[in-house]
Write an enzyme that holds these catalytic residues in place. Sequence first.
Site, PDB file in Angstrom:
ATOM      1  N   VAL A  95       7.068   2.824   4.150  1.00  0.00           N
ATOM      2  CA  VAL A  95       8.471   1.758   3.287  1.00  0.00           C
ATOM      3  C   VAL A  95       7.378   1.714   1.931  1.00  0.00           C
ATOM      4  O   VAL A  95       8.552   2.185   0.872  1.00  0.00           O
ATOM      5  CB  VAL A  95       8.454   0.468   3.867  1.00  0.00           C
ATOM      6  CG1 VAL A  95       9.830   0.159   2.518  1.00  0.00           C
ATOM      7  CG2 VAL A  95       9.667   0.129   4.952  1.00  0.00           C
ATOM      8  N   CYS A  96       6.756   1.616   0.984  1.00  0.00           N
ATOM      9  CA  CYS A  96       6.294   1.481  -0.016  1.00  0.00           C
ATOM     10  C   CYS A  96       6.506   3.337   0.254  1.00  0.00           C
ATOM     11  O   CYS A  96       6.309   3.182  -1.472  1.00  0.00           O
ATOM     12  CB  CYS A  96       4.521   0.958   0.396  1.00  0.00           C
ATOM     13  SG  CYS A  96       4.693  -0.256   0.996  1.00  0.00           S
ATOM     14  N   ASP A  97       5.899   3.917   0.385  1.00  0.00           N
ATOM     15  CA  ASP A  97       5.847   5.204   0.341  1.00  0.00           C
ATOM     16  C   ASP A  97       7.631   6.035  -0.124  1.00  0.00           C
ATOM     17  O   ASP A  97       8.140   6.571  -0.740  1.00  0.00           O
ATOM     18  CB  ASP A  97       5.325   6.366   1.697  1.00  0.00           C
ATOM     19  CG  ASP A  97       5.535   8.283   0.973  1.00  0.00           C
ATOM     20  OD1 ASP A  97       5.639   8.795   1.145  1.00  0.00           O
ATOM     21  OD2 ASP A  97       6.948   8.190   1.343  1.00  0.00           O
TER      22      ASP A  97
ATOM     23  N   SER B 140       0.692  -1.512  -0.135  1.00  0.00           N
ATOM     24  CA  SER B 140       0.103   0.340  -0.345  1.00  0.00           C
ATOM     25  C   SER B 140       0.869   1.242  -0.516  1.00  0.00           C
ATOM     26  O   SER B 140       2.020   1.483   0.923  1.00  0.00           O
ATOM     27  CB  SER B 140      -0.624  -0.034   0.862  1.00  0.00           C
ATOM     28  OG  SER B 140      -1.433   1.139   1.132  1.00  0.00           O
TER      29      SER B 140
END
Length: 172
Positions: free
Chosen positions: A64-66, A59
């Site tokens: 971490v995805c950001d 997501s």
Amino acid sequence: MTQKKTGVITFKGNPMTLLGPELKIGAAAPEFKVVDNGLQPVTLADSQGQVRVITVVPSLDTPVCDTMTRKFNEEAAKLPENVVVYTVSLDLPFAQKRWCGNAGIEKVKTLSDYQERSFGLNYGLLIDELKLLARAVLVIDQKGTIAYQEIVKEVTAEPDYTAALAAARALL
């Protein structure tokens, strides 16, 4: 029946089950059908003849995805025009569009697998327990062959950016 794989990834140290096949480097990349931020369908065939860097995240609204998507956006700006960088998640297209606007993402094209889960299931990256995609990076060459693949062992960890980008550059 959907294939199940265990022992490949963990989430916060807990073993998870991945649904779908185990893909090998050198194999043909499976087709998929996802949607872009405007709800338009996108398939692997749409980028035929280009090098594809496909980053996969659970997501965009997580740290971490950001970080991962921002890093690939930064690197994508340095790649030639014949390289396309996608980030695939199960986030709704509206959330992806909002996130991209807030984060200033212009070089990475975010794609949502929320409708059919065809990307997650065809690439063996759908986490059974969480119904989210595992963190991964794939590089697919101009002919549709998997040239590089990293399924990040711990979902909350970042991928090997250097190796993925080197694999993409090696195809140019």
